[in-house]
Design a protein around this motif. Structure first.
Motif, mmCIF file in Angstrom:
data_model
loop_
_atom_site.group_PDB
_atom_site.id
_atom_site.type_symbol
_atom_site.label_atom_id
_atom_site.label_comp_id
_atom_site.label_asym_id
_atom_site.label_seq_id
_atom_site.Cartn_x
_atom_site.Cartn_y
_atom_site.Cartn_z
ATOM 1 N N ILE A 25 46.944 28.790 40.994
ATOM 2 C CA ILE A 25 46.203 29.933 41.528
ATOM 3 C C ILE A 25 46.717 30.264 42.926
ATOM 4 O O ILE A 25 46.935 31.433 43.262
ATOM 5 C CB ILE A 25 44.687 29.631 41.550
ATOM 6 C CG1 ILE A 25 44.189 29.329 40.136
ATOM 7 C CG2 ILE A 25 43.923 30.802 42.160
ATOM 8 C CD1 ILE A 25 42.749 28.858 40.050
ATOM 9 N N ILE A 87 39.094 28.928 37.538
ATOM 10 C CA ILE A 87 39.866 29.910 36.764
ATOM 11 C C ILE A 87 40.262 31.062 37.668
ATOM 12 O O ILE A 87 39.425 31.604 38.384
ATOM 13 C CB ILE A 87 39.024 30.458 35.584
ATOM 14 C CG1 ILE A 87 38.533 29.320 34.711
ATOM 15 C CG2 ILE A 87 39.824 31.453 34.758
ATOM 16 C CD1 ILE A 87 37.066 29.020 34.844
ATOM 17 N N GLY A 88 41.524 31.450 37.626
ATOM 18 C CA GLY A 88 41.916 32.596 38.423
ATOM 19 C C GLY A 88 43.419 32.681 38.567
ATOM 20 O O GLY A 88 44.140 31.937 37.914
ATOM 21 N N PRO A 89 43.930 33.548 39.430
ATOM 22 C CA PRO A 89 43.144 34.515 40.188
ATOM 23 C C PRO A 89 42.711 35.672 39.289
ATOM 24 O O PRO A 89 43.477 36.139 38.464
ATOM 25 C CB PRO A 89 44.135 35.000 41.251
ATOM 26 C CG PRO A 89 45.489 34.827 40.607
ATOM 27 C CD PRO A 89 45.378 33.649 39.695
ATOM 28 N N LEU A 90 41.484 36.137 39.481
ATOM 29 C CA LEU A 90 40.932 37.207 38.647
ATOM 30 C C LEU A 90 40.714 38.465 39.477
ATOM 31 O O LEU A 90 40.656 38.416 40.706
ATOM 32 C CB LEU A 90 39.613 36.732 38.030
ATOM 33 C CG LEU A 90 39.726 35.492 37.125
ATOM 34 C CD1 LEU A 90 38.357 34.936 36.785
ATOM 35 C CD2 LEU A 90 40.493 35.815 35.852
#
Lengths: 277, 470
Positions: A25, A87-90
């Motif tokens: 990320i 979780i990401g990068p979003l």
């Protein structure tokens, strides 16, 4: 594993900073993007905008305010502990370009989100005027970092314990009255973004706001983060999180943020009761 | 010969015991309870062992159905398990969620006069039996080819591709956006229809075969398809599903209490919201629940709401019973559990209270007119038939479309005008070299087994590419 390499307490221990190992990320993320964190197996997925990153160290920094059970649970994680999932990068990164003069307005923990964007605009060659606010001096965060990332920094507190006594909108009005501004970025509590946008609309200055509605997956799959922008339904997770501040339906957003107020309070009260907090 | 067949037909189709409707409507335990070995053998003996088995042609992955049924009839369940594994790496799942009535069982010759062999029930029995025996037995794997494949998405098509390619000796890594593998099997299909420990155990079997799973990897955001090639993968399979919820686009749809089926079911299933506050993700409990749509996802949503204690759950659908896309068995289960059906009813707006919570829904009565482009009779509103329904929770289950997150990030992967990936149906090849796609992201929302069929086709093509060339 997403290990916490640094934990800092801020704003009278109501706000926590975590620097977390997440090399994939950190290599990818740009200002304005967010991650979703989940502490453990039974945990909730909580979206937080990335406040800083260090690609060389492979870390990202997030800053959150303890407001309920999930953030209270986050707070129990110490240096060396790990989030089960990050979780990401979003989301879409901020569209950073050289515009001239950019005013960055931040309130509360919104300043954490505002910081990398402020730095981005400064590095892109803009003159950056920043205005940050909090209820009182103790709750103010990232003042030094914001000062370093801005040409001018104004500080406001609601109670006058530090800087200008009053709201960020009052200082913003003075800036808008005295200078030609090309863009305003406003990130903070929804009412703050609403009133900043109302003001800049009168001055016809383009305004970006960053929204953090309730969401699950962060990839456009659930639609829980939908928000009305210019009369159209948009998903904050994939179409945002940044939107044209003049077009956002803030009242609808505020209502949806309260969707689980009752459940969240009951869960937090029970959590505190069990732990004697 | 005729005498023998007639004798066989005398054994009636063996029903599968189920939880009683008035009990199961308030719990999340699986509804059908499975065959005993004795029942399975009895049912297996009904099979005529046709020389040209029509059932196999009805199976998207061509399982040797008479073969495994004969092994069940002989009581050799381990052999039956190996036979199924030869074609299907997810039998415990398919035995539960395949629409057998329009596939294998729909073709069964016994079904012409009598009821078809309960192929799905037998498949489920064999898979459950071998799992419960915990033999840990795995199919044989070819020697390592040294080739690396990335499978994007861990739903049914991705799991099939992974299983097939592992057996062919390739090194497979699966990338999943969520924190748990299984895709729709985990976030979409409820526990009472497909227990999550079964999905976990089928995934674990693939891991024992050598599958590596990287959760929390959003391809298109965390990593791009090109970066996967840079990381050394020789081929990429995209099976990300059709994960973009459709809404009705009617007034009031953003009120609190209105969910896409994706959100409602993800909160319930993946996040285990039905166990809140033991699990931290809250799930709204409605008193008067309206589910808009009449497919399997709508039935799953309605039955979930009922299990969470709703007083009334209504399926609201603008066409008639005949056009309902859900499996007959699902509709039947829903009705048994007390779900009401408001057919020929079209919602036109939601009405909220001061806090922005939905309290009512206005609907129009419809009647059926001439057939439309889909061949179904077009519903036409009846003038002046507006009426109000109380509703404090509404689930919009009118389908999903293509999620653009991955596809927008790679312009070399061409899309059709609905945003689905263009892939050769014979191979699964996309317009980008080294990239295959299958499942809902190619076909639009369909079934688990069709996605698996697409995975099978793509796996064969990927294998050819890795051993011969594009």
């Amino acid at each position: 594993m997403f290990t916490i390499v640094k934990k800092e307490s801020m704003a009278d221990d109501t706000v926590i900073l975590n620097e977390i190992e997440a090399p994939r990320i950190a290599a990818k993320a740009r200002p304005g993007q967010f991650v979703i964190l989940k502490a453990n197996e039974t945990g909730e997925r909580i979206p937080l905008t990335i406040s800083d990153l260090d690609a060389a160290r492979g870390t990202i920094t997030v800053i959150y305010m303890v407001v309920g059970k999930s953030t209270a649970l986050f707070k129990t994680l110490e240096e060396g502990d790990a989030y089960q999932d990050v979780i990401g990068p979003l989301g879409k990164p901020t569209d950073i370009e050289k515009l001239g003069k950019v005013v960055c307005v931040g309130g509360g923990t919104g300043v954490a989100v505002l910081f990398p964007i402020t730095r981005g605009f400064k590095e892109a060659g803009n003159e950056v005027v920043s205005i940050i606010g909090a209820r009182n001096k103790d709750l103010l965060i990232l003042e030094d970092k914001m000062r370093a990332a801005s040409d001018t920094l104004h500080v406001c507190t609601d109670d006058g314990s530090y800087g200008h006594k009053g709201f960020v909108t009052e200082v913003l009005k003075e800036v808008l009255d005295s200078q030609k501004v090309d863009l305003v970025v406003a990130i903070g509590p929804v009412p703050m973004m609403k009133f900043v946008s109302k003001l800049t609309y009168e001055y016809n200055v383009k305004t970006l706001v960053s929204l953090n509605p309730i969401m699950i997956d962060g990839t456009g799959m659930c639609g829980g983060c939908r928000v009305s922008v210019g009369g159209e339904t948009r998903f904050a997770c994939v179409d945002g999180p940044e939107f044209d501040g003049h077009k956002v339906d803030y009242d609808g957003l505020m209502q949806r943020l309260n969707a689980y107020a009752k459940e969240e309070k009951a869960a937090y009260d029970e959590y505190c009761r069990l732990r004697g907090i | 010969m005729t005498g023998k067949a007639a004798k066989k037909e005398k054994i009636p189709r063996q029903p599968m015991p189920e939880q009683a409707a008035d009990v199961r409507r308030r719990n999340f335990k699986e509804v059908p309870m499975g065959y005993s070995p004795e029942t399975a053998i009895t049912e297996a003996k009904r099979c005529l062992q046709c020389k040209k088995p029509a059932c196999v042609t009805g199976c998207p992955v061509q399982i040797d159905i008479p073969g495994f049924i004969q092994q069940v009839a002989a009581g050799d369940f381990a052999a039956a398990s190996q036979t199924i594994w030869g074609k299907n790496t997810l039998p415990a799942i398919c035995g539960r969620v395949c629409p057998q009535e329009i596939q294998c069982e729909g073709e069964c010759i016994l079904g012409k006069k009598d009821e078809p062999v309960a192929i799905g029930n037998l498949e489920r029995f064999v898979a459950d039996f071998s799992r419960e025996q915990d033999t840990g037995e795995l199919p044989e794997k070819a020697a390592s080819t040294g080739k690396k494949v990335a499978v994007v998405g861990s739903g049914p098509s991705g799991l099939t591709v992974a299983g097939d390619l592992l057996l062919k000796g390739h090194d497979v890594t699966m990338l999943e956006a969520f924190h748990k593998p299984g895709g729709v099997l985990v976030y979409g299909i409820p526990e009472f229809r497909l227990p999550k420990d079964i999905v976990a155990s089928e995934v674990a079997a693939l891991e024992r075969l050598g599958l590596r799973i990287e959760c929390n990897s959003v391809v298109g955001r965390t990593v791009s398809v090109d970066e996967l090639f840079e990381e050394g993968y020789d081929a990429v399979y995209i099976g990300v599903g059709a994960g973009l919820p459709k809404f009705l686009n009617i007034s009031g749809e953003n009120l609190i209490g209105i969910y896409s089926a994706n959100e409602y079911l993800t909160r319930a299933n993946l996040m285990k919201g039905y166990l809140f506050p033991e699990y931290d993700t809250p799930l709204a409990k409605g008193k008067n629940v309206a589910v808009l749509g009449a497919g399997n996802v709508a039935m799953d949503s309605a039955r979930t709401a009922m299990r969470l204690g709703a007083e009334q759950v209504r399926i609201v659908y603008r066409r008639s019973r005949e056009e309902m896309p859900a499996r007959a068995a699902e509709i039947h289960h829903a009705e048994e559990e007390g779900i009401e059906f408001y057919l020929l009813t079209n919602p036109i707006r939601f009405i909220g209270d001061d806090e922005g919570r939905v309290v009512q829904m206005e609907c129009l009565q419809m009647e059926l007119g001439e057939p439309d482009e889909s061949g179904r009779r077009r519903p036409i509103p009846i003038e002046g038939s507006e009426f109000l329904l109380d509703c404090d929770l509404a689930v919009v289950a009118v389908g999903a479309s293509a999620n653009p997150l991955l596809t927008q990030s790679d312009p070399e992967i061409q899309l059709n005008r609905w945003g689905y990936i263009i892939a050769d149906p014979k191979t699964g090849k996309t317009t980008k070299k080294g990239v295959w796609a299958g499942g809902d992201i190619v076909t639009g929302q369909a079934t688990v087994i069709l996605a698996m069929g697409a995975g099978r086709v793509a796996a064969d093509s990927i294998h050819d590419y890795l051993t011969i060339g594009w």
